[in-house]
Scaffold this motif. Structure first.
Motif, PDB file in Angstrom:
ATOM      1  N   ASP A 127      25.131 -33.154 -22.544  1.00 29.14           N
ATOM      2  CA  ASP A 127      26.539 -32.767 -22.540  1.00 29.14           C
ATOM      3  C   ASP A 127      26.721 -31.274 -22.308  1.00 29.14           C
ATOM      4  OD1 ASP A 127      27.194 -35.381 -22.984  1.00 29.14           O
ATOM      5  OD2 ASP A 127      27.512 -35.150 -25.143  1.00 29.14           O
ATOM      6  N   TYR A 128      25.801 -30.477 -22.815  1.00 28.97           N
ATOM      7  CA  TYR A 128      25.920 -29.031 -22.623  1.00 28.97           C
ATOM      8  C   TYR A 128      25.670 -28.653 -21.169  1.00 28.97           C
ATOM      9  CZ  TYR A 128      26.575 -24.635 -25.072  1.00 28.97           C
ATOM     10  OH  TYR A 128      27.110 -23.482 -25.563  1.00 28.97           O
ATOM     11  N   TYR A 129      24.728 -29.316 -20.518  1.00 36.89           N
ATOM     12  CA  TYR A 129      24.500 -29.059 -19.092  1.00 36.89           C
ATOM     13  C   TYR A 129      25.739 -29.421 -18.278  1.00 36.89           C
ATOM     14  CZ  TYR A 129      19.688 -27.534 -18.299  1.00 36.89           C
ATOM     15  OH  TYR A 129      18.551 -26.788 -18.203  1.00 36.89           O
ATOM     16  N   ARG A 130      26.349 -30.552 -18.599  1.00 34.44           N
ATOM     17  CA  ARG A 130      27.566 -30.945 -17.897  1.00 34.44           C
ATOM     18  C   ARG A 130      28.677 -29.925 -18.132  1.00 34.44           C
ATOM     19  NH1 ARG A 130      29.827 -36.540 -19.822  1.00 34.44           N
ATOM     20  NH2 ARG A 130      29.969 -35.296 -21.726  1.00 34.44           N
ATOM     21  N   SER A 131      28.777 -29.429 -19.365  1.00 31.70           N
ATOM     22  CA  SER A 131      29.792 -28.433 -19.674  1.00 31.70           C
ATOM     23  C   SER A 131      29.561 -27.135 -18.902  1.00 31.70           C
ATOM     24  CB  SER A 131      29.798 -28.156 -21.175  1.00 31.70           C
ATOM     25  OG  SER A 131      30.638 -27.077 -21.498  1.00 31.70           O
ATOM     26  N   LEU A 132      28.304 -26.689 -18.808  1.00 33.94           N
ATOM     27  CA  LEU A 132      28.008 -25.463 -18.066  1.00 33.94           C
ATOM     28  C   LEU A 132      28.362 -25.600 -16.593  1.00 33.94           C
ATOM     29  CD1 LEU A 132      24.558 -24.448 -19.608  1.00 33.94           C
ATOM     30  CD2 LEU A 132      26.783 -23.375 -20.010  1.00 33.94           C
ATOM     31  N   PHE A 133      28.057 -26.754 -16.015  1.00 27.61           N
ATOM     32  CA  PHE A 133      28.389 -26.941 -14.602  1.00 27.61           C
ATOM     33  C   PHE A 133      29.897 -26.951 -14.379  1.00 27.61           C
ATOM     34  CE2 PHE A 133      29.472 -29.853 -11.115  1.00 27.61           C
ATOM     35  CZ  PHE A 133      28.924 -29.137 -10.056  1.00 27.61           C
ATOM     36  N   PRO A 339      21.612 -28.690 -13.059  1.00 31.05           N
ATOM     37  CA  PRO A 339      21.258 -29.974 -13.688  1.00 31.05           C
ATOM     38  C   PRO A 339      22.443 -30.724 -14.278  1.00 31.05           C
ATOM     39  CG  PRO A 339      19.609 -28.331 -14.247  1.00 31.05           C
ATOM     40  CD  PRO A 339      20.701 -27.620 -13.506  1.00 31.05           C
ATOM     41  N   GLY A 340      23.538 -30.035 -14.513  1.00 33.16           N
ATOM     42  CA  GLY A 340      24.726 -30.739 -14.967  1.00 33.16           C
ATOM     43  C   GLY A 340      25.265 -31.716 -13.945  1.00 33.16           C
ATOM     44  N   LEU A 344      26.277 -35.629 -14.599  1.00 32.33           N
ATOM     45  CA  LEU A 344      27.550 -36.221 -14.179  1.00 32.33           C
ATOM     46  C   LEU A 344      27.332 -37.488 -13.360  1.00 32.33           C
ATOM     47  CD1 LEU A 344      29.692 -33.100 -13.225  1.00 32.33           C
ATOM     48  CD2 LEU A 344      30.179 -34.742 -15.021  1.00 32.33           C
ATOM     49  N   VAL A 345      26.399 -37.432 -12.410  1.00 28.71           N
ATOM     50  CA  VAL A 345      26.158 -38.591 -11.547  1.00 28.71           C
ATOM     51  C   VAL A 345      25.591 -39.760 -12.349  1.00 28.71           C
ATOM     52  CG1 VAL A 345      24.797 -39.419  -9.585  1.00 28.71           C
ATOM     53  CG2 VAL A 345      25.893 -37.174  -9.485  1.00 28.71           C
TER      54      VAL A 345
END
Length: 441
Positions: A127-133, A339-340, A344-345
């Motif tokens: 979730d943090y990677y998705r948030s950063l992206f 990596p986010g 997501l994908v």
């Protein structure tokens, strides 16, 4: 005398009407005329006060800052910084990003545990990677954090606590940056060291005074509910950030994350061609990170570039070099957040597959087919569930025995009727697990 004689000859009603007309003329020529003249400006002022403009004011400010930098320094500095980026720099940024993201997710999990919300480390990292992206790809720079807070709150069953956990986690990172940055700017040579030495004591005194005022207002305030909310918020912050169980982990993770950001800045400076030492770059990196915290950017771009260009120019390292460093740093941080996209994908594909595999209608748990729907389908007619219930009741009445006893089986509605009733969006039967409340919508 002539005027008085003329007024005396005029009837009282006409005199009153004349005075009203004169007053109307005076009013039209008075302050209201300016209001009427400002009439065309009212729509413009209304647009300035609109919620949409207030929402995008930070993005507009970031665009203005970038436009001014391009106008003053040209596009060559941007292009030169982009041309210097190579594969080793990107790999180093991705590696540093892995460390900072894992420790940031660990800090988030600790804060969530302090607020009594379960958050495993693996999903927290994803979730943090998705948030950063999302922060890097969307305007504003905080939409990813908002998405992360709402989704975690929904999954935990308490959106308020989910949002507060993210707010406290981000606050911990900003506090670590402010405290460590103040120490760096006070001790190491920098363009703002003299100003910081004068400003920091004033800021400390102002903070102490504001805290004293808040305590006095709280002690004398009759609003108990507001005081209770403040006490609850302070208790959550203390448990999430300063407790014995979470405090050391939150401090350690915040320092590691800050060190990772500074290391990425040093890598960007080396890629941009700056030969300054790490001690000389350290206060400049702190200034750039502080500028990134301002909500006046486009995906992180804007104040960072302006402050870095000014800081490098004031330090004698060249404003153009500072702008190139900021551009390279922005590209490296975006690469570290890539990596986010994978997260997501994967999440999108999993949700799509689950939606396709979900049954369209509820299955019959008894395993015995109901002949009534099949017969109705062959006859070409459709019956409602209420008609089926009334037919069953009539059949039960006709099946009443001679001694007055009634068969309870005849009064029981069929399974298909119960399933049809339970498939409604609102259900008043508590046994079906969906009480008719506004939350069920």
């Amino acid at each position: 005398m002539g005027a008085e004689t003329a007024d005396a000859q005029v009837p009282p009603t006409a005199r009153t009407r004349r005075r009203e007309d004169t007053t109307a003329v005076v009013r039209l020529s008075g302050p209201s005329a300016a209001v009427t003249a400002d009439g065309p400006a009212r729509p413009f002022l209304a647009r300035l006060k609109s919620p949409a403009l207030r929402t995008h004011i930070g993005t507009l400010a970031g665009v203005v800052i970038l436009a001014v930098l391009l106008w003053r320094m040209g596009t060559g500095v941007f292009l030169d910084g982009l041309r210097r980026i190579d594969a080793p720099a990107l790999l180093a940024a991705v590696g540093i990003g892995v460390v900072t993201t894992v420790f940031s997710a660990w800090r988030w999990a600790l804060v969530a545990r302090g607020l009594r919300i379960r958050l495993p480390l693996g999903p927290a990292v994803a979730d943090y990677y998705r948030s950063l992206f999302l922060n890097a790809a969307l305007p504003g720079g905080i939409l990813g954090d908002v998405h992360r807070a709402v989704r975690h709150g929904q999954s935990a069953g308490d959106v308020g606590r989910g949002v507060r956990a993210v707010v406290l986690e981000r606050t911990a990172g900003q506090l670590a940056l402010v405290v460590a940055g103040a120490g760096v700017l006070l001790t190491l040579p920098s363009p703002v060291r003299a100003d910081v030495r004068h400003v920091v004591p004033l800021v400390v005194l102002g903070a102490v005074g504001a805290l004293a005022v808040l305590l006095a207002v709280r002690m004398n305030s009759p609003a108990r509910r507001r005081g209770g909310r403040i006490r609850a918020a302070l208790a959550e912050a203390r448990e999430g950030l300063l407790s014995r169980r979470n405090g050391p982990g939150v401090a350690l993770s915040s320092l590691v994350v800050l060190a990772g950001h500074i290391a990425t800045f040093v890598v960007a400076a080396r890629v941009a061609g700056s030969g300054a030492s790490v001690l000389a770059l350290l206060p400049l990196a702190v200034l750039a990170l502080l500028a990134m915290g301002l909500p006046l950017n486009v995906g992180g771009w804007g104040p960072r570039e302006g402050v870095t260009a000014w800081a490098f120019g004031a330090a004698g390292l060249g404003a153009g070099t500072g702008l190139s460093v900021a551009v390279v740093y922005g590209v490296l941080t975006f690469a570290a957040a890539l990596p986010g996209v994978v997260v997501l994908v994967v999440r999108w594909y999993s949700a799509l597959r689950a939606r396709r595999e979900a049954p369209a209608t509820p299955a019959d748990t008894t395993g015995t087919p109901d002949p009534a729907p099949a017969a109705a389908h062959r006859a070409g007619g459709q019956r409602s569930s209420s008609a089926g219930v009334s037919a069953e009741l009539q059949e039960g009445v006709r099946a009443e025995s001679a001694d007055g006893s009634v068969s309870s089986e005849k009064y029981a509605a069929k399974e298909s009727v119960r399933l049809a009733r339970s498939s409604l969006p609102f259900s008043a039967d508590p046994r079906e697990g969906r009480p008719m409340t506004p939350e069920s919508v």
